[in-house]
Design an enzyme around this catalytic site. Structure first.
Site, short mmCIF file in Angstrom:
data_model
loop_
_atom_site.label_atom_id
_atom_site.label_comp_id
_atom_site.label_asym_id
_atom_site.label_seq_id
_atom_site.Cartn_x
_atom_site.Cartn_y
_atom_site.Cartn_z
N CYS A 165 0.80 -1.22 0.00
CA CYS A 165 0.00 0.00 0.00
C CYS A 165 0.84 1.27 0.00
CB CYS A 165 -0.95 -0.01 1.19
SG CYS A 165 -1.95 -1.51 1.25
N HIS A 305 -2.33 7.69 6.74
CA HIS A 305 -2.63 6.38 6.14
C HIS A 305 -4.05 5.97 6.54
CE1 HIS A 305 -1.83 2.60 4.25
NE2 HIS A 305 -1.96 1.92 5.37
N GLU A 316 -0.72 5.11 14.31
CA GLU A 316 -0.35 6.31 13.56
C GLU A 316 -0.62 7.57 14.37
OE1 GLU A 316 -0.70 8.17 9.05
OE2 GLU A 316 -2.11 6.60 9.68
N LYS A 337 -9.25 8.13 3.11
CA LYS A 337 -9.72 6.76 2.89
C LYS A 337 -11.13 6.56 3.46
CE LYS A 337 -5.30 4.22 2.73
NZ LYS A 337 -4.34 5.30 3.02
N HIS A 342 -9.67 2.11 0.50
CA HIS A 342 -8.22 1.90 0.42
C HIS A 342 -7.85 1.42 -0.98
CE1 HIS A 342 -4.19 1.18 1.31
NE2 HIS A 342 -4.27 0.43 2.38
N PHE A 403 1.67 -3.61 3.87
CA PHE A 403 1.99 -4.95 4.38
C PHE A 403 3.44 -5.26 4.07
CE2 PHE A 403 -2.61 -6.79 3.93
CZ PHE A 403 -2.99 -6.07 5.05
#
Length: 417
Positions: A165, A305, A316, A337, A342, A403
């Protein structure tokens, strides 16, 4: 070494909120959700039956139908936004030096639709290997920048970054570095993804990564909300034209913003979970800020994110507090998002565009769908909840994490002559 300045001179977007930059920004500004029941396949038996799909997409407006059949959907998306960005930049393709123009793209997965269809067709047969001759070139993640270069005869650096991502933010940082080091004058950069497929939804469901809020898809992506239960899968693409500042000035280009720093780190911790202490996230923002040569107090906005996962959002938010200290409470923070879902490998590109448009319009897009405060997230943080907020934005950070523990942070600034 005398590093060159890099600016953004063109934008293109294809998102669940709209099929160009103007439509995308309008949706963000109004706090519109792009989530709805899946239309690309019958999702009745899946745990998650909704996604943020691109709507009313017709590739024939940009790509010859015969050529489109040779492309996976992620490549079609990329070709469309690249054309939008090139046209927006006002580049005269006859007057630029093609050896000094490259394409650096990002995609976390590549041609998932193609791979799924080809394998499914094979398993339905008698075992005789009958595959489409375009199977491999349609599937590979690097085909999109290759085809963009062929369309415009761009002979500079050309490759795809794959960091889940974080892929397209990774691509933007690579493009930034190539230009400021003098290896290119212009780079078409961004990312594309088209993973709303049976394999995509089923795979993320198996990981328990997706929201299962099937009764209310439009409210399922709810970053920082106590009741969040996973991310909403999205698709689409974003493209940015990065250009050396003097080169852009010489041709009279309009300039959206300057890119002034980028950081890349690894958590070195877990395949899918973020580091519990957020060490990689803290470090990546610190690196980007140091490279940008700015004080932390100069940052006005962070496009986080913010995927709407239980662990990620807390980590975060705490990392931001650790990096910025008291200034963390003076920042605007938001997760777009919450509206787009996403977009995986394309997330960084479309969120970079959101950050740049926030600078352009002095408006912070909201984090929508927030109902219940999470006691693990400091209530003093301004998460720009549910409604856009007006604010002059001189410096914006865009964070993306993937990931594998990949972390990327990129910083944009309103142009200073």
């Amino acid at each position: 070494m005398n590093l060159r300045r890099v600016v953004i001179t063109g934008l293109g977007a294809l998102t669940p909120l709209g099929n160009n930059v103007q439509e995308y920004w309008e949706g963000l500004s109004k706090g519109v959700s792009g989530a709805a029941p899946i239309t690309k396949f019958d999702a009745e038996k899946f745990k998650t039956k909704f996604a943020c799909e691109v709507k009313n997409f017709d590739s024939s407006e940009y790509i010859d139908r015969k050529e489109a059949r040779k492309m996976d959907l992620f490549t079609q998306y990329g070709m469309v936004v690249a054309q939008q960005a090139v046209e927006d930049s006002g580049m005269d393709m006859e007057r630029i030096n093609p050896d000094r123009v490259g394409v650096i793209w990002g995609s976390g997965i590549g041609g998932l639709t193609t791979f799924q269809h080809e394998v499914r067709d094979f398993t339905k047969g008698d075992g005789t290997p009958r595959f489409n001759p375009f199977f491999i070139p349609k599937m590979i993640a690097d085909i999109c920048p290759g085809l963009i270069s062929m369309k415009y005869n761009l002979r500079g650096p050309n490759f795809t970054t794959v960091s889940a991502c974080a892929s397209s933010t990774n691509a933007l940082i690579d493009a930034f570095n190539y230009i400021r080091l003098g290896k290119a004058d212009i780079i078409v950069s961004g990312g594309s993804e088209a993973a709303v497929t049976e394999a995509g939804v089923g795979g993320f469901n198996a990981m328990k990564a997706l929201s299962e809020r099937n009764e209310s898809p439009e409210t399922a992506s709810r970053p920082f909300d106590k009741s969040r239960d996973g991310f909403v899968l999205g698709e689409g693409a974003g493209a940015l034209i990065l250009e050396e500042y003097e080169h852009a000035k010489a041709r009279g280009a309009k300039i959206y913003a300057e890119i002034i720093g980028g950081g890349m780190t690894a958590d070195a911790y877990h395949m899918t979970a973020p580091h519990p202490e957020g060490t990689g996230i803290v470090k990546v923002m610190d690196i980007a800020i140091k490279e940008a040569g700015i004080a932390k107090e100069e940052v006005d906005y962070i496009n986080v994110h913010g995927t709407s996962t239980p662990l990620g959002d807390v980590g975060e938010s705490r990392a931001i507090q650790q990096v910025f200290g008291e200034h963390a409470y003076k920042l605007n923070i938001s997760s777009t998002k919450s509206m787009t879902g996403h977009l995986l490998g394309a997330a960084g590109a479309v969120e970079a565009i959101a950050s740049i448009m926030a600078i352009q319009h002095s408006l912070i897009p909201p984090t929508i769908n927030h109902e219940f405060a999470d006691e693990d997230i400091d209530s003093r943080l301004n998460l720009t909840l549910n409604k856009a907020q007006e604010r002059e934005v001189k410096v914006a950070i865009s964070n993306t994490f993937g990931f594998g523990g990949h972390n990327c942070s990129v910083i944009f600034r309103k142009l200073e002559e």
